[in-house]
Design an enzyme around this catalytic site. Structure first.
Site, PDB file in Angstrom:
ATOM      1  N   PRO A  10       3.803 -15.643 -29.246  1.00 36.63           N
ATOM      2  CA  PRO A  10       4.500 -14.383 -28.989  1.00 36.63           C
ATOM      3  C   PRO A  10       4.826 -14.117 -27.526  1.00 36.63           C
ATOM      4  O   PRO A  10       4.025 -14.404 -26.642  1.00 36.63           O
ATOM      5  CB  PRO A  10       3.522 -13.324 -29.527  1.00 36.63           C
ATOM      6  CG  PRO A  10       2.211 -13.996 -29.632  1.00 36.63           C
ATOM      7  CD  PRO A  10       2.502 -15.454 -29.892  1.00 36.63           C
ATOM      8  N   ASN A  11       6.004 -13.577 -27.337  1.00 36.77           N
ATOM      9  CA  ASN A  11       6.552 -13.110 -26.064  1.00 36.77           C
ATOM     10  C   ASN A  11       7.076 -14.228 -25.174  1.00 36.77           C
ATOM     11  O   ASN A  11       7.730 -13.951 -24.168  1.00 36.77           O
ATOM     12  CB  ASN A  11       5.525 -12.256 -25.286  1.00 36.77           C
ATOM     13  CG  ASN A  11       5.153 -10.998 -26.034  1.00 36.77           C
ATOM     14  OD1 ASN A  11       6.031 -10.258 -26.466  1.00 36.77           O
ATOM     15  ND2 ASN A  11       3.869 -10.763 -26.246  1.00 36.77           N
ATOM     16  N   ARG A  18      10.407 -11.932 -17.023  1.00 33.35           N
ATOM     17  CA  ARG A  18       9.419 -10.917 -16.657  1.00 33.35           C
ATOM     18  C   ARG A  18       8.239 -11.595 -15.969  1.00 33.35           C
ATOM     19  O   ARG A  18       7.957 -12.762 -16.212  1.00 33.35           O
ATOM     20  CB  ARG A  18       8.904 -10.184 -17.903  1.00 33.35           C
ATOM     21  CG  ARG A  18       9.825  -9.085 -18.411  1.00 33.35           C
ATOM     22  CD  ARG A  18       9.139  -8.265 -19.495  1.00 33.35           C
ATOM     23  NE  ARG A  18       7.870  -7.714 -19.026  1.00 33.35           N
ATOM     24  CZ  ARG A  18       6.698  -7.945 -19.613  1.00 33.35           C
ATOM     25  NH1 ARG A  18       6.607  -8.739 -20.663  1.00 33.35           N
ATOM     26  NH2 ARG A  18       5.602  -7.397 -19.130  1.00 33.35           N
ATOM     27  N   TYR A  23       4.294 -16.159 -14.383  1.00 29.56           N
ATOM     28  CA  TYR A  23       4.870 -17.138 -15.306  1.00 29.56           C
ATOM     29  C   TYR A  23       6.065 -17.906 -14.744  1.00 29.56           C
ATOM     30  O   TYR A  23       6.599 -18.787 -15.426  1.00 29.56           O
ATOM     31  CB  TYR A  23       5.261 -16.438 -16.615  1.00 29.56           C
ATOM     32  CG  TYR A  23       4.080 -15.791 -17.301  1.00 29.56           C
ATOM     33  CD1 TYR A  23       3.092 -16.571 -17.895  1.00 29.56           C
ATOM     34  CD2 TYR A  23       3.924 -14.406 -17.321  1.00 29.56           C
ATOM     35  CE1 TYR A  23       1.991 -15.991 -18.504  1.00 29.56           C
ATOM     36  CE2 TYR A  23       2.823 -13.813 -17.929  1.00 29.56           C
ATOM     37  CZ  TYR A  23       1.859 -14.622 -18.515  1.00 29.56           C
ATOM     38  OH  TYR A  23       0.766 -14.043 -19.106  1.00 29.56           O
ATOM     39  N   ASN A  72       1.286 -23.574 -27.210  1.00 28.64           N
ATOM     40  CA  ASN A  72       0.981 -22.440 -26.337  1.00 28.64           C
ATOM     41  C   ASN A  72       0.913 -21.227 -27.269  1.00 28.64           C
ATOM     42  O   ASN A  72       1.938 -20.615 -27.570  1.00 28.64           O
ATOM     43  CB  ASN A  72       2.043 -22.249 -25.268  1.00 28.64           C
ATOM     44  CG  ASN A  72       1.666 -21.122 -24.312  1.00 28.64           C
ATOM     45  OD1 ASN A  72       0.775 -20.311 -24.607  1.00 28.64           O
ATOM     46  ND2 ASN A  72       2.343 -21.052 -23.181  1.00 28.64           N
ATOM     47  N   ALA A  75      -0.952 -14.888 -26.928  1.00 24.62           N
ATOM     48  CA  ALA A  75      -2.059 -13.965 -27.227  1.00 24.62           C
ATOM     49  C   ALA A  75      -2.873 -14.388 -28.448  1.00 24.62           C
ATOM     50  O   ALA A  75      -4.062 -14.053 -28.547  1.00 24.62           O
ATOM     51  CB  ALA A  75      -1.510 -12.554 -27.419  1.00 24.62           C
ATOM     52  N   GLU A  96      -3.689 -27.855 -26.171  1.00 28.83           N
ATOM     53  CA  GLU A  96      -3.493 -26.413 -25.936  1.00 28.83           C
ATOM     54  C   GLU A  96      -2.923 -26.265 -24.540  1.00 28.83           C
ATOM     55  O   GLU A  96      -3.469 -26.818 -23.578  1.00 28.83           O
ATOM     56  CB  GLU A  96      -4.841 -25.697 -26.043  1.00 28.83           C
ATOM     57  CG  GLU A  96      -4.761 -24.212 -25.710  1.00 28.83           C
ATOM     58  CD  GLU A  96      -6.146 -23.554 -25.724  1.00 28.83           C
ATOM     59  OE1 GLU A  96      -7.122 -24.162 -26.226  1.00 28.83           O
ATOM     60  OE2 GLU A  96      -6.241 -22.419 -25.206  1.00 28.83           O
ATOM     61  N   HIS A  98      -1.223 -23.649 -21.506  1.00 26.88           N
ATOM     62  CA  HIS A  98      -0.929 -22.331 -20.953  1.00 26.88           C
ATOM     63  C   HIS A  98      -0.237 -22.501 -19.607  1.00 26.88           C
ATOM     64  O   HIS A  98      -0.680 -23.308 -18.779  1.00 26.88           O
ATOM     65  CB  HIS A  98      -2.207 -21.511 -20.756  1.00 26.88           C
ATOM     66  CG  HIS A  98      -2.948 -21.291 -22.028  1.00 26.88           C
ATOM     67  ND1 HIS A  98      -2.573 -20.339 -22.951  1.00 26.88           N
ATOM     68  CD2 HIS A  98      -4.016 -21.924 -22.559  1.00 26.88           C
ATOM     69  CE1 HIS A  98      -3.392 -20.393 -23.988  1.00 26.88           C
ATOM     70  NE2 HIS A  98      -4.266 -21.349 -23.778  1.00 26.88           N
ATOM     71  N   ARG A 105      -7.881 -15.175 -14.804  1.00 22.17           N
ATOM     72  CA  ARG A 105      -7.456 -13.822 -15.168  1.00 22.17           C
ATOM     73  C   ARG A 105      -8.616 -12.999 -15.725  1.00 22.17           C
ATOM     74  O   ARG A 105      -9.774 -13.397 -15.636  1.00 22.17           O
ATOM     75  CB  ARG A 105      -6.285 -13.935 -16.150  1.00 22.17           C
ATOM     76  CG  ARG A 105      -5.138 -14.730 -15.507  1.00 22.17           C
ATOM     77  CD  ARG A 105      -3.952 -14.855 -16.375  1.00 22.17           C
ATOM     78  NE  ARG A 105      -3.395 -13.530 -16.656  1.00 22.17           N
ATOM     79  CZ  ARG A 105      -2.481 -13.322 -17.591  1.00 22.17           C
ATOM     80  NH1 ARG A 105      -2.048 -14.322 -18.329  1.00 22.17           N
ATOM     81  NH2 ARG A 105      -2.009 -12.113 -17.795  1.00 22.17           N
TER      82      ARG A 105
HETATM   83  O1  CA2 Z   1      -0.022 -18.665 -19.529  1.00 23.40           O
HETATM   84  C1  CA2 Z   1       0.356 -18.765 -20.698  1.00 23.40           C
HETATM   85  O2  CA2 Z   1       1.114 -19.644 -21.098  1.00 23.40           O
HETATM   86  C2  CA2 Z   1      -0.116 -17.730 -21.727  1.00 23.40           C
HETATM   87  O3  CA2 Z   1      -0.405 -18.403 -22.951  1.00 23.40           O
HETATM   88  C3  CA2 Z   1       1.031 -16.759 -21.926  1.00 23.40           C
HETATM   89  C4  CA2 Z   1       0.681 -15.614 -22.870  1.00 23.40           C
HETATM   90  C5  CA2 Z   1      -0.614 -14.914 -22.441  1.00 23.40           C
HETATM   91  O4  CA2 Z   1      -0.996 -14.000 -23.444  1.00 23.40           O
HETATM   92  C6  CA2 Z   1      -1.735 -15.931 -22.256  1.00 23.40           C
HETATM   93  O5  CA2 Z   1      -2.864 -15.277 -21.802  1.00 23.40           O
HETATM   94  C7  CA2 Z   1      -1.358 -17.013 -21.272  1.00 23.40           C
HETATM   95  C8  CA2 Z   1       1.878 -14.686 -23.076  1.00 23.40           C
HETATM   96  C9  CA2 Z   1       2.201 -13.829 -21.906  1.00 23.40           C
HETATM   97  C10 CA2 Z   1       3.167 -12.739 -22.196  1.00 23.40           C
HETATM   98  O6  CA2 Z   1       4.489 -13.236 -22.325  1.00 23.40           O
HETATM   99  C11 CA2 Z   1       5.344 -13.234 -21.274  1.00 23.40           C
HETATM  100  C12 CA2 Z   1       6.370 -14.115 -21.340  1.00 23.40           C
HETATM  101  C13 CA2 Z   1       7.281 -14.168 -20.333  1.00 23.40           C
HETATM  102  C14 CA2 Z   1       7.178 -13.358 -19.232  1.00 23.40           C
HETATM  103  C15 CA2 Z   1       6.145 -12.478 -19.174  1.00 23.40           C
HETATM  104  C16 CA2 Z   1       5.228 -12.392 -20.209  1.00 23.40           C
END
Ligand code: CA2
Length: 145
Positions: A10-11, A18, A23, A72, A75, A96, A98, A105
């Site tokens: 997700p996201n 963002r 990121y 990846n 959440a 896995e 990230h 964090r």
């Molecule tokens: O660092 C990563 O790849 C994460 O898996 C990204 C997830 C976060 O929940 C993990 O802790 C680490 C998602 C982050 C939220 O999504 C965004 C995507 C693009 C820009 C900002 C936020």
């Protein structure tokens, strides 16, 4: 030749748009190009979903069709026993991945369920690190024969 499944949770469709300090500015479409460039002859299935159900269904698809999984889970890393259970059914290598270093964090980002199944865990290499993950997966597949 069976594909490598590269699954994003997700996201991550908002990547590059963002929170660039955490990121980076690389978009998910660019990440897909990085993965395709790194995978050579090995086909890839590159996907993203905001749905836990869909992510689990894709792991099930990989159980039948995939050589390896790079995931990846975003959440769902920290919440989904169902995703862990699905990954445990997969016989091939699992990485896995990230983008950020989750261990740098807040404590809620420190306990990954997915790590209990992953053969390797990569974090903090930025979006370009997906290419490194694909290279590592190709090596793991050669080693497994
Ligand atoms: O660092 C990563 O790849 C994460 O898996 C990204 C997830 C976060 O929940 C993990 O802790 C680490 C998602 C982050 C939220 O999504 C965004 C995507 C693009 C820009 C900002 C936020």
């Amino acid at each position: 030749m069976k594909p490598i499944y590269i699954l994003n949770g997700p996201n991550l469709n908002r990547l590059g748009k963002r929170e660039p300090a955490i990121y980076g500015t690389t978009t998910l479409a660019e990440v897909e190009q990085i993965c395709r460039a790194a995978s050579g002859d090995r086909p890839i299935e590159f996907r993203q979903t905001n749905s836990e159900e869909t992510l689990i269904n894709w792991v099930h698809e990989a159980i039948d069709e995939g050589a390896g999984i790079i995931i990846n889970p975003a959440a769902f890393t920290f919440t989904s026993l169902a995703l862990l259970d699905a990954l445990k059914m997969f016989d091939g290598p699992v990485i896995e991945f990230h983008i950020s270093n989750i261990h740098k964090r807040e404590p809620i980002y420190h306990r990954s369920y997915v790590s209990m199944r992953a053969d390797a865990v990569m974090a903090g290499l930025g979006a370009e690190g997906y290419g490194t993950a694909v290279a590592a997966m190709l090596k793991m597949l050669v080693q497994r024969g």
